[in-house]
Design a protein around this motif. Structure first.
Motif, PDB file in Angstrom:
ATOM      1  N   TYR A 102      26.447  33.564  38.077  1.00  8.42           N
ATOM      2  CA  TYR A 102      27.542  34.151  38.861  1.00  8.42           C
ATOM      3  C   TYR A 102      27.001  34.511  40.228  1.00  8.42           C
ATOM      4  O   TYR A 102      26.075  35.314  40.358  1.00  8.42           O
ATOM      5  CB  TYR A 102      28.102  35.385  38.145  1.00  8.42           C
ATOM      6  N   ASP A 119      28.231  36.176  42.735  1.00  6.21           N
ATOM      7  CA  ASP A 119      28.338  37.566  43.199  1.00  6.21           C
ATOM      8  C   ASP A 119      27.216  38.430  42.630  1.00  6.21           C
ATOM      9  O   ASP A 119      26.760  39.374  43.250  1.00  6.21           O
ATOM     10  CB  ASP A 119      29.710  38.164  42.872  1.00  6.21           C
ATOM     11  N   SER A 166      28.318  24.651  43.454  1.00  6.87           N
ATOM     12  CA  SER A 166      28.994  25.902  43.158  1.00  6.87           C
ATOM     13  C   SER A 166      30.488  25.635  43.064  1.00  6.87           C
ATOM     14  O   SER A 166      31.014  24.731  43.710  1.00  6.87           O
ATOM     15  CB  SER A 166      28.697  26.950  44.225  1.00  6.87           C
ATOM     16  N   ASP A 174      34.454  27.626  42.181  1.00  5.57           N
ATOM     17  CA  ASP A 174      35.211  28.843  41.941  1.00  5.57           C
ATOM     18  C   ASP A 174      35.959  28.686  40.631  1.00  5.57           C
ATOM     19  O   ASP A 174      36.843  27.851  40.515  1.00  5.57           O
ATOM     20  CB  ASP A 174      36.185  29.068  43.100  1.00  5.57           C
ATOM     21  N   GLU A 176      32.966  32.932  41.782  1.00  8.94           N
ATOM     22  CA  GLU A 176      32.190  31.797  42.241  1.00  8.94           C
ATOM     23  C   GLU A 176      30.957  31.651  41.364  1.00  8.94           C
ATOM     24  O   GLU A 176      30.238  32.616  41.131  1.00  8.94           O
ATOM     25  CB  GLU A 176      31.791  32.018  43.703  1.00  8.94           C
TER      26      GLU A 176
END
Lengths: 331, 628
Positions: free
Chosen positions: B314, B316, B287, B289, B294
């Motif tokens: 994604y 989120d 992962s 950012d 993120e």
């Protein structure tokens, strides 16, 4: 009894406050994800008889919009007249869109003046307005997302300056008189040439956006000026016209041609060496940045009054580089 | 005994709210919320536990759910991109087999051999069947956009006979051409690019190129090109939906993007992509950012093409369910909050309410109310405590009752004793006088005096009641004065004035006689002129008797001192026993009616003395009661 009731009331008040806070947070979260109503008014959404290149340009703009919309969870409605020249129809469509009171509008104005009153009205209604490609008169738009035509022109001028010797005169063929984009490009070309050396500019000739007229102008220029060093043409039709003239006169490479846009014919001319360089816009970025900018405006953030979506000068030698390939040959 | 103070529950309950300076805010809040009470403690303890539990569960649930979701997303994305890879590999394998078929074809080989040898007749003979092979292959495959055999600028075969070579494109300089040369007979697969080999034709393709080598001597005869329409790959990759915003991209080993939905943005530096990290990853997921969001990168590096297919999610978006779980925990927590408040109220009703009742009863007892019975039922410890409390209270009540009775008896006996003090003293004096009269043979006087004494005694007895009418009391003192007048042989003069309205009023008996006696003995006896005594009875706010003499009088301080032995039962150094009878009268009145009543002396030396007696206005029917 008395104080227990108080305790109970305090507890209830606290509980309700917590519940309300949670609801507000959830509601705001949902709002953030965007049930924003966004409408896009383009110059052209395509018609059977519309020029291919025109359609292609707006299709790529829409593709950029779609990419941004998907990324930000937006769902814009895209409307517009069938062809770019249907100015009255665009005004009508824009009026309807404003009447629907969406949260935000992206507008590509077919006419600088004709859409100004409605733009002002939209702003008064509190609708966020972002213009793309071509601006409207007044300050209704929060931002103008477009190619910086002055800089694009400068690139073309500088390229011409590098291609020809100072002793040879050069000419500019513009597609239209008195239109902002054409004026900016021409100014840019002149600046670019100026910075490259002391060039004799024979003048700016107007072809009325007609390739045949551009062809004739180019033929005349070549006839009148034996030592003509090069021609800068400011859009697709003038470039194609001038290219044909140079090719037909067999003076490819001798009379340099730097043009704008990227029709198939132009690309062929570029490959053939008739055209030395083409300045291309980035419609995908335009569409993408328009949506992104409108989103910023809706979120209440400050945006620049003008956002340059960029342009690129492409020569034969680099036309198949990945960065240029997609601009010249969009999927 | 009767409850004297009504307990004001409101003022009582408001008690803890009193703001005392120097008390900390926390204590104030605590006392406001009754946090130090049992109910408060229970509520606090339960709330504390629930908050701890909710916070712990909220945090761990999110972490655990997030991990599970990301792992699932990785697996799911992995499967999707494996599907893409498998499809791409199938396309490439097809292209390879097409290339193999063309490569092995005798007509193609013969055509190139002849063409290279500039044998036009021979090459012409093989040209047609070789071209028709290309054509028939392309007919079966929609995804193949171009088949080309290139032996040189003038010896080229296309699958479509209409096609001409793009004379401006330098074929041998093309990447796919040089890549195939380097592959030395092996197949080279390009990234996505625009094919410009055919005049007026620009198409996005994936190119498989391969040198055509002579079957016999392995000499290079030319180049074979198989173009796969790139749209096939694009559709494959763009059809994959990874959430709302997720996407798939393909990157070649050299870092060139084969497919990326936002390629133009990346080239314009408007978008960042973790290409270097993807190239470094051998597979699996990581992962990162990117631009404030993120993202989860899932990389598939198994492809035959040396491409890396990357799925981007994604985070989120993925962890939204985990966020929802958290929200549910918060809502659940709020629900628990309410339940605990209700529960603690319930518990407090069962536990702390009886205690509060008991406490309030005790407070009443503190104030002197012993007529209380605490009604706490049930089998709780508090009920036992209440029963014990009730027993204790009733014992205290019994004790107090007997104590009061004893006090009453004592008072009565005192009263009787005081009353009795009068009689022997006076009797002695009177009988002494009668003896003197009898000796003087004044028989009339003896008769009168004796009958007056008899009346006096009868009135004194008066059925043993302590209260008599004012008329009776006046008669009593009149008889007494008559006796004394005879004894003092007219040196004593007296007058009695009684207001008519007071005659029916009630008075304590034998009040005036001691006062008159006092006046005679101490005010008049040593005077040689005639003494005079004036008795008045009237009513103002009280029933008032005054006894006035014109005797020697005394200083007012001395008069006040007469009564100074106030209630302690001890007599001051009273001159010649003066004041004994007076104090008796005062004590009796005060015992009977209270300290607000009694006697007052007004005196001046050589002028005389007035005693004022004050008693409440009592009509004979009314019971004169103080206490029980």
């Amino acid at each position: 009894m008395h104080s227990r009731r108080k305790l109970f009331r305090t507890a209830v008040a606290l509980g309700i406050a917590a519940l309300a806070a949670t609801t507000v947070v959830l509601a705001m979260g949902a709002r953030e994800d965007g049930e924003r109503k966004i409408m896009v008014v383009l110059k052209s959404v395509g018609a059977e008889d519309a020029p291919d290149e025109e359609m292609e340009f707006w299709q790529i703009v829409r593709h950029g919009m779609k990419t941004a919309s998907q990324e930000y969870g937006l769902n814009p409605t895209i409307v517009g007249p069938p062809r770019e020249r249907d100015i009255d129809e665009q005004v009508e469509i824009f009026a309807e869109v404003v009447a629907q009171r969406p949260d935000g509008i992206i507008l590509a104005a077919s006419d600088y003046e004709a859409l100004a009153p409605l733009s002002k009205k939209a702003r008064e209604k509190g609708i966020a307005l972002v213009t793309i490609d071509s601006a409207v008169a007044g300050d209704a738009a929060a931002s103008f997302v477009a190619t910086d035509n002055l800089r694009a022109g400068e690139k073309a001028g500088a390229e011409m300056g590098a291609l020809v010797s100072e002793r040879k005169p050069v000419a500019i063929i513009s597609h239209i008189h008195g239109v902002a984009t054409a004026i900016d490009r021409e100014r840019g070309v002149r600046q670019g040439l100026e910075e490259s050396g002391a060039f004799t500019i024979l003048g700016t000739f107007y072809a009325d956006n007609n390739p045949e007229l551009a062809y004739e102008i180019a033929i005349d220029l070549m006839n009148d000026h034996e030592d003509l060093g090069g021609i800068v043409t400011l859009n697709e039709n003038t470039t194609v016209g001038a290219g044909r003239a140079i090719r037909n006169r067999g003076r490819a490479g001798e009379v340099k041609l730097v043009g704008f846009d990227h029709s198939k014919e132009e690309i062929t001319f570029l490959e053939q060496g008739v055209i030395q360089a083409l300045v291309v816009q980035k419609p995908f970025n335009m569409g993408y940045l328009a949506v992104q900018t409108l989103r910023e405006v809706l979120a209440g953030r400050r945006v620049d009054a003008f956002i340059d979506t960029g342009s690129r000068l492409i020569r034969k030698t680099n036309m198949y580089e990945p960065q240029n390939e997609q601009l010249l040959f969009p999927f | 005994m009767v409850s004297e103070t009504k307990i004001d529950e409101r003022s009582e309950a408001a008690g803890p709210e009193i703001r005392t300076p120097g008390v900390s805010t926390a204590d104030r809040i605590a006392s406001f919320l009754k946090l130090h009470s049992i109910q408060g403690s229970i509520t606090l303890a339960l709330l504390f536990m629930v908050v701890i539990a909710i916070v712990f569960m909220g945090l761990t649930s999110y972490t655990v759910a997030r991990r599970a979701i990301l792992s699932t997303a990785h697996g799911y994305t992995g499967e999707l991109i494996t599907q893409i890879r498998t499809s791409i590999d199938t396309y490439i394998a097809n292209m390879e087999s097409i290339a193999e078929v063309i490569h092995r074809d005798a007509n193609v080989q013969n055509y190139l051999r002849a063409a290279n040898a500039d044998d036009h007749a021979e090459s012409g003979r093989f040209r047609e069947p070789a071209a028709s092979l290309l054509n028939s292959i392309s007919q079966t495959r929609d995804d193949i956009s171009l088949l080309m055999v290139y032996g040189g600028a003038d010896r080229v075969l296309f699958h479509d006979p209409q096609m001409r070579l793009n004379e401006y494109a330098s074929i041998t300089d093309q990447d796919w051409f040089t890549a195939a040369q380097e592959a030395r007979g092996g197949a080279a697969v390009s990234g996505s690019h625009v094919q410009n080999a055919v005049a007026d034709r620009y198409q996005w393709v994936i190119t498989l190129s391969r040198e055509i080598r002579d079957d016999e001597d392995n000499v290079s005869l030319g180049m074979l090109l198989v173009d796969l329409n790139f749209r096939v790959i694009e559709e494959l990759a763009s059809a994959i939906e990874l959430g709302e915003r997720g996407y798939v991209f393909i990157v070649a080993e050299n870092g060139d993007l084969v497919y990326h939905p936002q390629q133009q943005l990346i080239y314009s530096n408007l978008r960042e992509e973790r290409i270097a990290e993807v190239l470094a990853a051998a597979g699996g997921s990581f992962s990162a950012d990117v631009g404030g969001a993120e993202r989860l990168y899932t990389v598939d590096a198994e492809s035959d093409t040396n491409w890396k297919i990357v799925g981007v999610n994604y985070i989120d978006e993925l962890v939204l369910p985990a966020r929802e779980i958290q929200v549910y925990f918060v809502l659940f927590g709020i629900l628990c909050f309410f339940l605990i408040i209700l529960l603690s109220l319930r518990i407090s009703v069962r536990i702390s309410k009886p205690i509060q009742m008991l406490r309030e009863s005790m407070k009443s007892v503190e104030r002197g109310d012993f007529d209380i019975q605490v009604e706490v039922r049930g089998r709780t410890e508090v009920a036992d405590l209440s029963r014990d409390f009730n027993i204790m209270i009733s014992e205290i009540r019994a004790l107090m009752k007997s104590n009061a009775q004893k006090q009453d008896e004592k008072r009565r006996s005192e009263l009787r004793a005081l009353q009795n003090q009068i009689t022997p003293h006076f009797m002695y004096n009177t009988l002494d006088s009668i003896i003197w009269m009898a000796e003087g043979r004044e028989y009339d006087k003896v008769i009168t005096m004796t009958s007056a004494l008899g009346r006096l005694l009868r009135l004194s007895i008066s059925h043993g009641d302590e209260l008599v009418t004012v008329a009776n009391e006046i008669e009593h003192v009149t008889n007494y004065l008559r006796i004394q007048q005879m004894r003092y042989a007219d040196r004593l003069d007296y007058s009695i004035e009684v207001d008519q309205e007071v005659r029916r009023l009630t008075t304590l008996k034998v009040i005036l006689q001691p006062l008159v006696e006092n006046a005679i003995y101490h005010g008049l006896r040593n005077q040689y002129e005639g003494g005079r005594i004036r008795i008045r009875a009237y009513a103002d706010t009280d029933l008032v008797f005054t006894v006035t003499d014109n005797g020697v009088g005394m200083a007012q301080e001395y008069a006040d001192a007469l009564l100074a032995a106030n209630g302690d039962g001890r007599q001051p150094e009273a001159q010649n026993g003066r004041g004994v009878g007076v104090r008796n009268v005062r004590d009796r009145i005060q015992l009977y009616f209270g300290v607000e009543y009694g006697l007052r002396f007004y005196s001046e030396p050589d002028e005389g003395t007035t005693v004022e007696v004050r008693q409440p206005l009592l009509h004979s029917e009314e019971p004169a009661v103080r206490g029980s």
